[in-house]
Design a protein around this motif. Structure first.
Motif, mmCIF file in Angstrom:
data_model
loop_
_atom_site.group_PDB
_atom_site.id
_atom_site.type_symbol
_atom_site.label_atom_id
_atom_site.label_comp_id
_atom_site.label_asym_id
_atom_site.label_seq_id
_atom_site.Cartn_x
_atom_site.Cartn_y
_atom_site.Cartn_z
ATOM 1 N N LEU A 57 0.529 -1.219 0.100
ATOM 2 C CA LEU A 57 -0.011 0.004 0.040
ATOM 3 C C LEU A 57 0.965 1.326 0.006
ATOM 4 N N MET A 58 0.737 2.160 -1.001
ATOM 5 C CA MET A 58 1.389 3.416 -1.180
ATOM 6 C C MET A 58 0.937 4.532 -0.215
ATOM 7 N N PRO A 59 1.897 5.419 -0.046
ATOM 8 C CA PRO A 59 1.592 6.548 1.001
ATOM 9 C C PRO A 59 0.237 7.506 0.527
ATOM 10 N N ASP A 60 -0.237 7.314 -0.975
ATOM 11 C CA ASP A 60 -0.951 8.330 -1.120
ATOM 12 C C ASP A 60 -2.302 7.469 -1.474
ATOM 13 N N ALA A 61 -2.451 6.206 -0.733
ATOM 14 C CA ALA A 61 -3.647 5.553 -1.004
ATOM 15 C C ALA A 61 -4.786 5.912 -0.243
ATOM 16 N N HIS A 62 -5.863 5.743 -0.738
ATOM 17 C CA HIS A 62 -7.190 5.901 -0.223
ATOM 18 C C HIS A 62 -8.306 5.099 -1.025
ATOM 19 N N GLN A 63 -9.510 4.932 -0.354
ATOM 20 C CA GLN A 63 -10.401 3.979 -0.739
ATOM 21 C C GLN A 63 -10.939 4.185 -2.149
ATOM 22 N N GLY A 64 -11.093 2.989 -2.700
ATOM 23 C CA GLY A 64 -11.463 3.221 -4.177
ATOM 24 C C GLY A 64 -12.658 2.046 -4.377
ATOM 25 N N TYR A 65 -12.677 1.561 -5.593
ATOM 26 C CA TYR A 65 -13.533 0.405 -5.783
ATOM 27 C C TYR A 65 -12.695 -0.977 -6.252
ATOM 28 N N GLY A 122 -3.800 3.491 -5.000
ATOM 29 C CA GLY A 122 -2.488 3.208 -4.296
ATOM 30 C C GLY A 122 -2.210 1.983 -3.779
ATOM 31 N N GLY A 123 -3.144 0.922 -4.196
ATOM 32 C CA GLY A 123 -2.758 -0.378 -4.091
ATOM 33 C C GLY A 123 -2.042 -1.087 -4.966
ATOM 34 N N VAL A 124 -1.072 -1.920 -4.868
ATOM 35 C CA VAL A 124 -0.352 -2.788 -5.391
ATOM 36 C C VAL A 124 -0.569 -4.224 -5.408
ATOM 37 N N HIS A 145 -0.683 -5.753 -10.393
ATOM 38 C CA HIS A 145 -1.728 -4.643 -10.617
ATOM 39 C C HIS A 145 -1.136 -3.503 -9.655
ATOM 40 N N ARG A 146 -1.035 -2.172 -10.444
ATOM 41 C CA ARG A 146 -0.885 -1.012 -9.903
ATOM 42 C C ARG A 146 -2.106 -0.026 -9.950
ATOM 43 N N LYS A 147 -2.879 0.270 -9.069
ATOM 44 C CA LYS A 147 -3.981 1.047 -9.299
ATOM 45 C C LYS A 147 -3.736 2.204 -8.632
ATOM 46 N N GLY A 148 -3.444 3.283 -9.317
ATOM 47 C CA GLY A 148 -2.910 4.454 -8.612
ATOM 48 C C GLY A 148 -1.628 4.194 -8.181
ATOM 49 N N ALA A 149 -0.533 3.594 -8.752
ATOM 50 C CA ALA A 149 0.852 3.505 -8.352
ATOM 51 C C ALA A 149 1.903 3.452 -9.538
ATOM 52 N N THR A 150 2.933 4.135 -9.130
ATOM 53 C CA THR A 150 3.995 4.285 -10.129
ATOM 54 C C THR A 150 5.014 3.182 -10.124
ATOM 55 N N PRO A 151 5.349 2.640 -11.267
ATOM 56 C CA PRO A 151 6.428 1.425 -11.560
ATOM 57 C C PRO A 151 7.631 2.033 -10.842
ATOM 58 N N ALA A 152 8.479 1.430 -10.108
ATOM 59 C CA ALA A 152 9.611 1.927 -9.660
ATOM 60 C C ALA A 152 10.544 1.014 -9.378
ATOM 61 N N ALA A 209 5.877 2.860 -6.281
ATOM 62 C CA ALA A 209 5.870 4.041 -5.510
ATOM 63 C C ALA A 209 4.255 4.870 -5.794
ATOM 64 N N SER A 210 4.224 5.742 -4.894
ATOM 65 C CA SER A 210 2.726 6.509 -5.154
ATOM 66 C C SER A 210 2.705 7.149 -6.555
ATOM 67 N N HIS A 211 1.574 7.335 -6.927
ATOM 68 C CA HIS A 211 1.092 7.864 -8.096
ATOM 69 C C HIS A 211 0.921 9.568 -7.999
ATOM 70 N N GLY A 212 0.942 9.890 -6.817
ATOM 71 C CA GLY A 212 0.566 11.553 -6.522
ATOM 72 C C GLY A 212 0.702 11.563 -5.135
ATOM 73 N N ALA A 213 0.043 12.829 -4.585
ATOM 74 C CA ALA A 213 -0.193 12.982 -3.337
ATOM 75 C C ALA A 213 -1.302 12.334 -2.786
ATOM 76 N N GLY A 214 -2.531 11.878 -3.311
ATOM 77 C CA GLY A 214 -3.479 11.039 -2.902
ATOM 78 C C GLY A 214 -4.593 11.967 -2.248
#
Length: 473
Positions: free
Chosen positions: A117-125, A130-132, A355-362, A393-398
């Motif tokens: 779980l990346m530091p910008d994570a928040h709830q989605g569907y 921010g989940g990997v 799966h990178r849902k709102g996460a950056t390949p790093a 890594a994160s894909h933004g601030a979140g």
């Protein structure tokens, strides 16, 4: 209290179980149909106790049917593991409980190998933003997300930073003249551009994909709503970067964020429904329905997902090429990365689907872009290849608050003041994208210092977003 929404806890109090019947009841409640909250609760209790009496009721028949067949439905349901696998969490103190609970469910899937779980994570569907998630030979459409292949693209030009000050109005006109934004928006037939992505065989051989070609052509080179943007800013290389071939200094740069538009959204909706029909998961995990890659359906989605990713990249390419031509500038460097996607990668010596849902390949030495908001800096980064984070890594601030909450609570005067203080010109956007609706990007970056190295800092100056703040179609 009269209009307070009925939620899952209310239904649990009535005696409902956390299963598919609860999901149907909540869908019915959205309509409310003239009943007060208390009247609906009485109805839900009566349907639970006497479902056979509602088989001819137009409103409550779907709920009655599922209650009468719940035992058979649960027999077909794929069991989750009793306890979730352990996973790494970065910046845990700033991640909402809803995102952690979603990740816990994902880690119980029988196909799950690892997660983070990346530091910008928040709830989605399904999978949180921010989940990997790494799985064994299975792909989760909602683990990829609705905006398939959504990505960042950065062009660094051979123009000094002060070009922004001396040519502000010109740059503003360039953005306005070479971009188009918002759900459902695209280009008229005489405005369209051609691109090799439209020659993909799926547009000829797959009936469903063929039906989307005209929309894809219409929207090629456009940007979505919500948090999608095209912006000019200053990129600061505190040190020369030999790998990119950029000397130390500050340059004019173009940063874009958008995805696969209507093409990707339609593909996501189609295959999510198909996955749910095939993969019967418990109610709490139904949005994580997966497709086995050894099946025809799994292979279809995989091909369609990759097409949507290529299409998203093509949209950025068209935008960057148009603006580069309008500027008459030379390109010093270009970096692009995507999220909302699934990759075949090696993890602990085995091939997995990441799966990178709102996460950056790093992965080691992989370049990426992590934006802040319209008034806060973004960062050009190089991955460190941290296996515990599944090379992410994160894909933004979140998001710090939901879009609805931001619109209801934030003041436009405060946004105007913040933009003036940072010398930012905003073209379009709604209050749901105000910087105050996002986490502090510096806190997020500090939480992932083990995941990426910062190569350069990007400061937005002229920001173009959807005029109405609309979301992607």
């Amino acid at each position: 209290m009269e209009n307070k929404r009925i939620n899952g806890n209310d239904l649990l109090d009535l005696g409902y179980k956390e299963n598919h019947a609860m999901g149907v009841a909540l869908k019915i409640n959205k309509k409310r149909l003239g009943f007060s909250r208390e009247q609906m609760l009485v109805k839900f209790k009566d349907v639970l106790d006497h479902p056979e009496s509602y088989l001819n009721d137009k409103t409550f028949k779907p709920l009655a049917e599922i209650l009468l067949n719940i035992d058979a439905i649960e027999k077909e349901t794929i069991s989750l593991n009793e306890t979730p696998n352990e996973y790494a969490v970065y910046g845990e103190d700033h991640i909402e409980e809803g995102a952690k609970k979603q990740m816990d469910v994902a880690m119980k899937l029988p196909v799950t190998v690892a997660g983070a779980l990346m530091p910008d994570a928040h709830q989605g569907y399904g999978l949180p933003i921010g989940g990997v998630l790494a799985t064994n030979n299975a792909v989760i459409p909602y683990g990829v997300g609705v905006d398939i292949g959504c990505r960042m693209a950065l062009s660094v030009f051979d123009l000094p930073a002060d070009y922004l000050d001396t040519n502000h109005d010109t740059l503003k006109a360039v953005l306005m003249g070479n971009t188009r934004f918002g759900a459902g928006h695209g280009y008229l037939k005489h405005e369209r551009v051609d691109h090799a992505v439209l020659d993909n065989d799926l547009f000829d051989t797959h009936d469903f994909i063929r039906s989307l070609k005209d929309k894809a052509w219409t929207q090629l080179g456009s940007s979505g709503g919500g948090n999608h943007f095209v912006e000019f800013g200053v990129i600061d290389f505190a040190e020369a970067d030999k790998a990119l071939g950029v000397a130390r200094g500050k340059y004019l740069a173009l940063l874009t964020h958008s995805g696969s538009r209507g093409l990707g959204a339609t593909i996501a909706g189609h295959y999510t429904k198909l996955a749910k029909d095939i993969c019967k998961l418990p109610y709490t995990a139904q949005n994580l329905a997966y497709l086995d890659l050894d099946t025809a359906e799994g292979q279809e989605y995989w091909l369609a997902m990759n097409l949507a990713g290529d299409y998203a990249s093509a949209c950025h390419e068209v935008i960057h090429d148009k603006i580069k031509t309008a500027l008459g500038a030379e390109l010093l460097a270009k970096v692009e990365n995507h999220h909302n996607f699934a990759w075949k990668e090696q993890f602990e010596g085995e091939e997995v689907i990441v799966h990178r849902k709102g996460a950056t390949p790093a992965s080691k030495d992989t370049m990426g872009i992590i934006p802040g908001s319209m008034a806060t800096p973004g960062f050009l980064v190089r991955g460190k290849g941290e296996e515990a984070a599944i090379n992410s890594a994160s894909h933004g601030a979140g998001r710090l608050m939901s879009r609805t909450q931001a619109i209801k609570t934030l003041a436009s005067a405060d946004l105007k003041t913040m933009l003036e203080q940072h010398g930012i010109t905003l073209l379009g956007a709604g209050m749901d994208e105000a910087p105050m609706a996002y986490k502090d990007i510096h806190t997020v970056m500090a939480a992932q210092s083990d995941l990426v190295d910062v190569v350069a800092t990007f400061s937005p100056k002229i920001v173009r977003m959807a005029d109405d703040g609309s979301r992607e179609d």
